[in-house]
Design a protein around this motif. Sequence first.
Motif, PDB file in Angstrom:
ATOM      1  N   PRO A  75       3.326  12.084   0.403  1.00 28.66           N
ATOM      2  CA  PRO A  75       4.291  11.144   0.180  1.00 28.66           C
ATOM      3  C   PRO A  75       5.197   9.857   1.490  1.00 28.66           C
ATOM      4  O   PRO A  75       5.514   9.735   2.126  1.00 28.66           O
ATOM      5  N   ALA A  76       5.338   8.673   0.822  1.00 30.14           N
ATOM      6  CA  ALA A  76       6.200   7.823   1.376  1.00 30.14           C
ATOM      7  C   ALA A  76       7.433   7.924   2.013  1.00 30.14           C
ATOM      8  O   ALA A  76       7.509   7.490   2.977  1.00 30.14           O
ATOM      9  N   ARG A  77       7.740   8.594   1.248  1.00 34.21           N
ATOM     10  CA  ARG A  77       9.115   9.094   1.678  1.00 34.21           C
ATOM     11  C   ARG A  77       9.226  10.146   2.732  1.00 34.21           C
ATOM     12  O   ARG A  77      10.204  10.645   3.429  1.00 34.21           O
ATOM     13  N   ARG A  78       8.059  10.439   3.398  1.00 34.95           N
ATOM     14  CA  ARG A  78       7.634  11.826   4.536  1.00 34.95           C
ATOM     15  C   ARG A  78       7.149  10.091   5.585  1.00 34.95           C
ATOM     16  O   ARG A  78       7.356  10.634   6.786  1.00 34.95           O
ATOM     17  N   TRP A  79       6.905   8.845   5.334  1.00 32.34           N
ATOM     18  CA  TRP A  79       6.420   7.867   6.782  1.00 32.34           C
ATOM     19  C   TRP A  79       7.725   8.207   6.918  1.00 32.34           C
ATOM     20  O   TRP A  79       8.527   6.990   6.278  1.00 32.34           O
ATOM     21  N   LYS A  80       7.960   7.361   8.205  1.00 34.97           N
ATOM     22  CA  LYS A  80       9.299   6.496   9.221  1.00 34.97           C
ATOM     23  C   LYS A  80       9.003   5.362   8.803  1.00 34.97           C
ATOM     24  O   LYS A  80       9.467   4.669   8.556  1.00 34.97           O
ATOM     25  N   ARG A 108       5.750  -2.731  -0.469  1.00 34.43           N
ATOM     26  CA  ARG A 108       6.878  -2.204  -1.148  1.00 34.43           C
ATOM     27  C   ARG A 108       7.043  -1.642  -2.307  1.00 34.43           C
ATOM     28  O   ARG A 108       8.118  -0.501  -1.988  1.00 34.43           O
ATOM     29  N   LYS A 152       5.596   1.173  -2.713  1.00 29.72           N
ATOM     30  CA  LYS A 152       5.148   2.175  -2.977  1.00 29.72           C
ATOM     31  C   LYS A 152       6.032   2.715  -2.210  1.00 29.72           C
ATOM     32  O   LYS A 152       6.318   4.048  -1.661  1.00 29.72           O
ATOM     33  N   GLY A 153       7.214   2.185  -1.500  1.00 25.16           N
ATOM     34  CA  GLY A 153       8.234   2.895  -0.777  1.00 25.16           C
ATOM     35  C   GLY A 153       8.316   2.711   0.212  1.00 25.16           C
ATOM     36  O   GLY A 153       8.746   3.385   1.485  1.00 25.16           O
ATOM     37  N   ILE A 154       6.696   2.187   1.063  1.00 25.13           N
ATOM     38  CA  ILE A 154       6.658   2.451   1.999  1.00 25.13           C
ATOM     39  C   ILE A 154       7.198   1.003   3.300  1.00 25.13           C
ATOM     40  O   ILE A 154       7.176  -0.043   3.407  1.00 25.13           O
ATOM     41  N   ARG A 155       7.546   1.240   3.878  1.00 23.36           N
ATOM     42  CA  ARG A 155       8.680   0.412   4.859  1.00 23.36           C
ATOM     43  C   ARG A 155       7.737   0.014   6.124  1.00 23.36           C
ATOM     44  O   ARG A 155       6.781   0.824   6.748  1.00 23.36           O
TER      45      ARG A 155
END
Length: 175
Positions: free
Chosen positions: A59-64, A82, A84-87
């Motif tokens: 999940p995106a929350r695990r991506w920096k 955005r 998807k929560g991907i910075r």
Amino acid sequence: MSVDRTTWEHGEAPLNLLVLGAVVHGYTIPLVWIALDHTGNSDTRARMWLVLRLLQALPARRWKGLVADREFIGAEWFRFLRPKGIRRAIRIRKDTILDDLRADTCFADLQQGQFCVLAEQTWVFGERLRVVATRSPSGDLVIIATDFGLWETWKLYKLRCPCGMHLRQHQGQGL
């Protein structure tokens, strides 16, 4: 995470791969990839498919965040990331329009070794983002549209190879 495209030439037919991987100490460990059925750049749909495939397992929350070079730009792509929560920290071309100006115009006075961030978030491919820039030792303008602050952007981007290599020489130099 880093998205990149690479072409391997072995035998008569080149293998054009789009790869999404984890960046660890300057090396990208491929996590998902797709062989493109053509030469040259990937299209937005292929990038989106790759990201969706990785999101199923990680999940995106695990991506920096996602780091990418100038090939990986465009309104549809930026809008896709955005929700998807991907910075992002994505290098943009010098002719990219920021609000109403070309990016290279905004940073025309930037000298080698200097870093600069636009004071306000700016419209980049239909998204409000920070825009940061530096000049490489060879004089190239390196401009990044980002969801991160100035120093965090450079910290992430310089890990990306090969383009980030020239930025390591600038670490710690002032604005």
